[in-house]
Design a protein around this motif. Structure first.
Motif, PDB file in Angstrom:
ATOM      1  N   UNK B  10     -38.657 -23.626  68.243  1.00 23.10           N
ATOM      2  CA  UNK B  10     -38.930 -24.090  66.863  1.00 23.10           C
ATOM      3  C   UNK B  10     -39.105 -22.898  65.927  1.00 23.10           C
ATOM      4  N   UNK B  11     -39.837 -21.892  66.436  1.00 22.91           N
ATOM      5  CA  UNK B  11     -40.097 -20.709  65.595  1.00 22.91           C
ATOM      6  C   UNK B  11     -38.803 -19.975  65.282  1.00 22.91           C
ATOM      7  N   UNK B  12     -37.958 -19.832  66.311  1.00 29.38           N
ATOM      8  CA  UNK B  12     -36.724 -19.058  66.078  1.00 29.38           C
ATOM      9  C   UNK B  12     -35.731 -19.818  65.210  1.00 29.38           C
ATOM     10  N   UNK B  13     -35.832 -21.161  65.210  1.00 32.55           N
ATOM     11  CA  UNK B  13     -34.902 -21.967  64.380  1.00 32.55           C
ATOM     12  C   UNK B  13     -35.406 -22.163  62.955  1.00 32.55           C
ATOM     13  N   UNK B  14     -36.683 -21.826  62.727  1.00 27.88           N
ATOM     14  CA  UNK B  14     -37.245 -22.120  61.397  1.00 27.88           C
ATOM     15  C   UNK B  14     -36.652 -21.207  60.329  1.00 27.88           C
ATOM     16  N   UNK B  15     -36.668 -21.723  59.125  1.00 27.76           N
ATOM     17  CA  UNK B  15     -36.159 -20.939  58.005  1.00 27.76           C
ATOM     18  C   UNK B  15     -37.017 -19.713  57.749  1.00 27.76           C
ATOM     19  N   UNK B  18     -35.749 -17.101  59.782  1.00 23.44           N
ATOM     20  CA  UNK B  18     -34.395 -16.733  59.369  1.00 23.44           C
ATOM     21  C   UNK B  18     -34.394 -15.766  58.181  1.00 23.44           C
ATOM     22  N   UNK B  19     -35.420 -15.873  57.321  1.00 23.37           N
ATOM     23  CA  UNK B  19     -35.484 -14.952  56.181  1.00 23.37           C
ATOM     24  C   UNK B  19     -35.429 -13.494  56.656  1.00 23.37           C
ATOM     25  N   UNK B  20     -36.040 -13.272  57.834  1.00 25.96           N
ATOM     26  CA  UNK B  20     -36.143 -11.885  58.315  1.00 25.96           C
ATOM     27  C   UNK B  20     -35.167 -11.565  59.450  1.00 25.96           C
ATOM     28  N   UNK B  27     -31.540 -12.330  51.007  1.00 26.00           N
ATOM     29  CA  UNK B  27     -30.822 -12.840  49.829  1.00 26.00           C
ATOM     30  C   UNK B  27     -31.206 -14.295  49.558  1.00 26.00           C
ATOM     31  N   UNK B  28     -31.459 -15.040  50.653  1.00 27.59           N
ATOM     32  CA  UNK B  28     -31.901 -16.422  50.460  1.00 27.59           C
ATOM     33  C   UNK B  28     -33.223 -16.450  49.705  1.00 27.59           C
ATOM     34  N   UNK B  29     -34.113 -15.516  50.073  1.00 27.58           N
ATOM     35  CA  UNK B  29     -35.415 -15.446  49.382  1.00 27.58           C
ATOM     36  C   UNK B  29     -35.223 -15.192  47.894  1.00 27.58           C
ATOM     37  N   UNK B  30     -34.342 -14.249  47.582  1.00 30.10           N
ATOM     38  CA  UNK B  30     -34.086 -13.932  46.167  1.00 30.10           C
ATOM     39  C   UNK B  30     -33.522 -15.159  45.453  1.00 30.10           C
ATOM     40  N   UNK B  31     -32.588 -15.854  46.126  1.00 34.20           N
ATOM     41  CA  UNK B  31     -31.978 -17.032  45.487  1.00 34.20           C
ATOM     42  C   UNK B  31     -33.009 -18.154  45.279  1.00 34.20           C
ATOM     43  N   UNK B  32     -33.948 -18.248  46.211  1.00 35.42           N
ATOM     44  CA  UNK B  32     -35.000 -19.263  46.052  1.00 35.42           C
ATOM     45  C   UNK B  32     -35.846 -18.928  44.819  1.00 35.42           C
ATOM     46  N   UNK B  33     -36.120 -17.650  44.644  1.00 39.75           N
ATOM     47  CA  UNK B  33     -36.870 -17.237  43.445  1.00 39.75           C
ATOM     48  C   UNK B  33     -36.064 -17.546  42.174  1.00 39.75           C
ATOM     49  N   UNK B  34     -34.743 -17.291  42.240  1.00 43.62           N
ATOM     50  CA  UNK B  34     -33.885 -17.603  41.077  1.00 43.62           C
ATOM     51  C   UNK B  34     -33.919 -19.109  40.803  1.00 43.62           C
ATOM     52  N   UNK B  67     -28.331 -20.284  56.502  1.00 39.20           N
ATOM     53  CA  UNK B  67     -28.458 -18.844  56.774  1.00 39.20           C
ATOM     54  C   UNK B  67     -27.223 -18.440  57.563  1.00 39.20           C
ATOM     55  N   UNK B  68     -26.717 -17.252  57.293  1.00 37.38           N
ATOM     56  CA  UNK B  68     -25.485 -16.822  57.963  1.00 37.38           C
ATOM     57  C   UNK B  68     -25.694 -16.839  59.479  1.00 37.38           C
ATOM     58  N   UNK B  69     -24.795 -17.505  60.190  1.00 42.61           N
ATOM     59  CA  UNK B  69     -24.880 -17.594  61.653  1.00 42.61           C
ATOM     60  C   UNK B  69     -25.833 -18.653  62.135  1.00 42.61           C
ATOM     61  N   UNK B  70     -26.497 -19.368  61.231  1.00 42.20           N
ATOM     62  CA  UNK B  70     -27.439 -20.423  61.638  1.00 42.20           C
ATOM     63  C   UNK B  70     -27.174 -21.667  60.785  1.00 42.20           C
ATOM     64  N   UNK B  71     -25.928 -22.099  60.779  1.00 39.11           N
ATOM     65  CA  UNK B  71     -25.539 -23.146  59.829  1.00 39.11           C
ATOM     66  C   UNK B  71     -25.629 -24.575  60.339  1.00 39.11           C
ATOM     67  N   UNK B  72     -26.263 -24.774  61.531  1.00 38.95           N
ATOM     68  CA  UNK B  72     -26.247 -26.122  62.118  1.00 38.95           C
ATOM     69  C   UNK B  72     -26.877 -27.178  61.212  1.00 38.95           C
ATOM     70  N   UNK B  73     -28.000 -26.826  60.568  1.00 40.92           N
ATOM     71  CA  UNK B  73     -28.711 -27.820  59.754  1.00 40.92           C
ATOM     72  C   UNK B  73     -28.450 -27.655  58.260  1.00 40.92           C
ATOM     73  N   UNK B  74     -27.450 -26.856  57.938  1.00 41.28           N
ATOM     74  CA  UNK B  74     -27.221 -26.550  56.517  1.00 41.28           C
ATOM     75  C   UNK B  74     -26.716 -27.777  55.761  1.00 41.28           C
ATOM     76  N   UNK B  75     -27.148 -27.873  54.505  1.00 35.40           N
ATOM     77  CA  UNK B  75     -26.649 -28.954  53.641  1.00 35.40           C
ATOM     78  C   UNK B  75     -25.307 -28.575  53.027  1.00 35.40           C
ATOM     79  N   UNK B  76     -25.073 -27.264  52.908  1.00 36.35           N
ATOM     80  CA  UNK B  76     -23.816 -26.779  52.325  1.00 36.35           C
ATOM     81  C   UNK B  76     -23.322 -25.606  53.167  1.00 36.35           C
ATOM     82  N   UNK B  77     -22.032 -25.616  53.482  1.00 38.57           N
ATOM     83  CA  UNK B  77     -21.458 -24.592  54.369  1.00 38.57           C
ATOM     84  C   UNK B  77     -20.388 -23.789  53.623  1.00 38.57           C
ATOM     85  N   UNK B  78     -20.716 -22.625  53.105  1.00 45.07           N
ATOM     86  CA  UNK B  78     -19.706 -21.845  52.377  1.00 45.07           C
ATOM     87  C   UNK B  78     -18.503 -21.489  53.248  1.00 45.07           C
TER      88      UNK B  78
END
Lengths: 120, 406
Positions: B10-15, B18-20, B27-34, B67-78
């Motif tokens: 659970x810890x390794x899959x959590x967002x 993933x930030x770190x 970059x996700x952190x920065x985008x969340x702030x934006x 998150x790059x390489x962890x897209x299983x639960x992503x809502x959007x997949x670039x």
């Protein structure tokens, strides 16, 4: 053949100028169409008014397109205010529009006059 | 039961991890702030809140779940959309591949990619717009055309800054001050820039009351600003009904690439004016418009992933967007000045700035600035003519750019 992906600056300038001209060309042509449409419609209105004029009754006021048209178009026209501040008039118009549930630009206000207590 | 194992998973899959741990997680952190900043601007400052709130929340959701390489639960997949656009990929233009692997926002985004949402927004705009002022004064169309100057200047500027032709065209259309048109064209020509272009377009539209007045004051004299315009002629019901049919026929024949936008705009207007489709007009103006706005805003926001958005080119786009808006205002005002001169001072040049689309905000700005100098001046309805002409003008500009670079 110009490469449109890595477009040269000179070609970009040419396309920009051409694009602006195309927009003008399209809208000028459309303007001509609308002017013709407007002229046809105004002509029809004039003919309808002339047809409606009683031939025998010379004493009746002459109906022309101008004097049959309302004098004000909502917020854009010559709204006459009598003893009324423009801010109050704007508020009155907004309240009337709101009460009628109509957009204010579809209503026509000719004049707004303050009614004093003596007149009520 | 391996409790430690489960907790570790659970810890390794959590967002949070993933930030770190994920590549570019910061970059996700920065985008969340934006996203938070955009939410603030939408909710507190009321910058186009109907769109900005959805865009900001779409951005938030996308960057919380992908998150790059962890897209299983992503809502959007670039990466799915990158394959969709890559002509060498086996999944080139494969909606089936998208749908088999999509997250919720990928499904929403299909409507943007297919050009459905911007067209439906135009349907609603058409149903809400009274073209009467334009019909009463068809010369307003010249102001709508003049105010497209910023589109082509910004296009040229973007090429100078090193953008490709299609990207420059998408950036230029910001100057049309028409969000749906900008999204429509960008999706077709440069989908990788959709996020920054949509943000720039809608932010500057909200900032029109700040951007335009200084330019208006700079380019006009006190005497010009005080000009009171005469009442326009009355427009008959028949003219209003014929108008959308004529415009659709004429403009689509002239530039077929404008068909989705102009076709829907005029269909919506026909619903409004014909008098026998009130229910459809009501739906287009309200329910449909609101539903499409939700889908459009969240899916556009979802494209704002860190990798895509945090690029130097985003800053260029924001800058060029401002240039485009300002030059479009200048173009409209120059048109207004020409009409002022040719009419012998009967036309107030302030209505020219309303040619930059952005209905009805730009017309309101003309009204407000005009009334500052003459309390009894009501320019609103006169400015609505160029304002709605700007909508048609920006659609034609987009059609031209699409037919050249599409």
């Amino acid at each position: 053949m110009i490469d449109l992906v890595n477009i040269p600056v000179g070609a970009a300038g040419g396309y920009a100028l051409l694009g602006y001209l195309v927009v003008f060309f399209g809208l000028v042509l459309l303007m001509c169409v609308l002017l013709i449409m407007g002229a046809i419609n105004t002509g029809k209105q004039k003919r309808a008014i002339e047809k409606a004029m009683p031939v025998a009754d010379k004493s009746a006021p002459v109906l022309t397109l101008e004097n049959t048209m309302p004098k004000a178009t909502g917020t854009a026209g010559e709204l006459k205010l009598y003893n009324t501040d423009p801010r109050d008039a704007a508020m009155v118009m907004a309240i009337v529009a709101d009460s009628l549930g109509k957009p204010i630009n579809e209503l026509r206000f000719i004049s707004i006059r303050e009614v004093t207590d003596d007149e009520v | 039961m391996d409790i430690m194992g489960i907790l570790q998973k659970l810890a390794s899959e959590s967002g949070f991890a993933a930030f770190f741990l994920a590549e570019g997680g910061w970059k996700n952190l920065v985008m969340i702030l934006i996203a938070f900043v955009l939410l603030y601007l939408g909710i507190v400052k009321k910058f186009e809140p109907l769109l900005l709130c959805g865009i900001a929340f779409g951005c938030l959701l996308s960057n919380l779940s992908y998150f790059i390489g962890m897209g299983d639960n992503a809502l959007y997949h670039p990466e799915l959309w990158a394959q969709f656009l890559d002509s060498t990929s086996p999944y080139y233009h494969s909606y089936g591949h998208i749908m088999a692997n999509a997250g919720l926002l990928d499904f929403f985004y299909i409507g943007v990619k297919a050009g459905i949402y911007p067209s439906l927004i135009f349907l609603g705009v058409g149903a809400m717009t009274d073209f009467g002022p334009l019909l009463a004064n068809p010369k307003s169309l010249l102001l709508g055309a003049a105010a497209q100057l910023g589109v082509f200047v910004a296009f040229f500027g973007a090429v100078l800054l090193g953008f490709t032709g299609p990207q420059a065209a998408s950036i230029g259309i910001i100057g049309g001050a028409d969000g749906p048109t900008a999204i429509f064209l960008t999706t077709k020509l440069a989908p990788e820039l959709l996020g920054p272009i949509a943000i720039a377009a809608y932010s500057y539209m909200a900032l029109i009351p700040l951007i335009q007045p200084p330019i208006m004051k700079l380019m006009t004299t006190d005497k010009m600003r005080k000009v009171k315009m005469v009442q326009s002629r009355e427009v008959s019901k028949t003219e209003k009904i014929v108008f959308p049919i004529v415009v659709a026929t004429f403009v689509i024949l002239l530039l077929p690439s404008t068909a989705p936008l102009v076709g829907c705009l005029m269909l919506g207007n026909l619903f409004r004016e014909c008098g026998v489709t009130d229910r459809l007009s009501d739906t287009a103006q309200n329910a449909l418009m609101n539903i499409v706005t939700i889908f459009l805003a969240t899916s556009v926001g979802a494209t704002m992933t860190g990798d895509n958005f945090l690029q130097p080119q985003t800053l260029y786009i924001i800058l060029l967007g401002l240039v485009a808006f300002s030059i479009s205002t200048v173009g409209g005002l120059l048109g207004g000045l020409v009409m002022y001169k040719t009419s012998g001072g009967k036309i107030n040049p302030l209505i020219g700035s309303a040619g930059v689309s952005a209905v009805p905000m730009a017309a309101r700005v003309s009204q407000d600035v005009g009334r500052k100098y003459n309390k009894n001046n009501y320019l609103l309805m006169h400015a609505m003519g160029p304002n709605v002409a700007g909508v048609i003008g920006s659609a034609i500009a987009a059609g031209f750019l699409l037919s050249v670079f599409g």
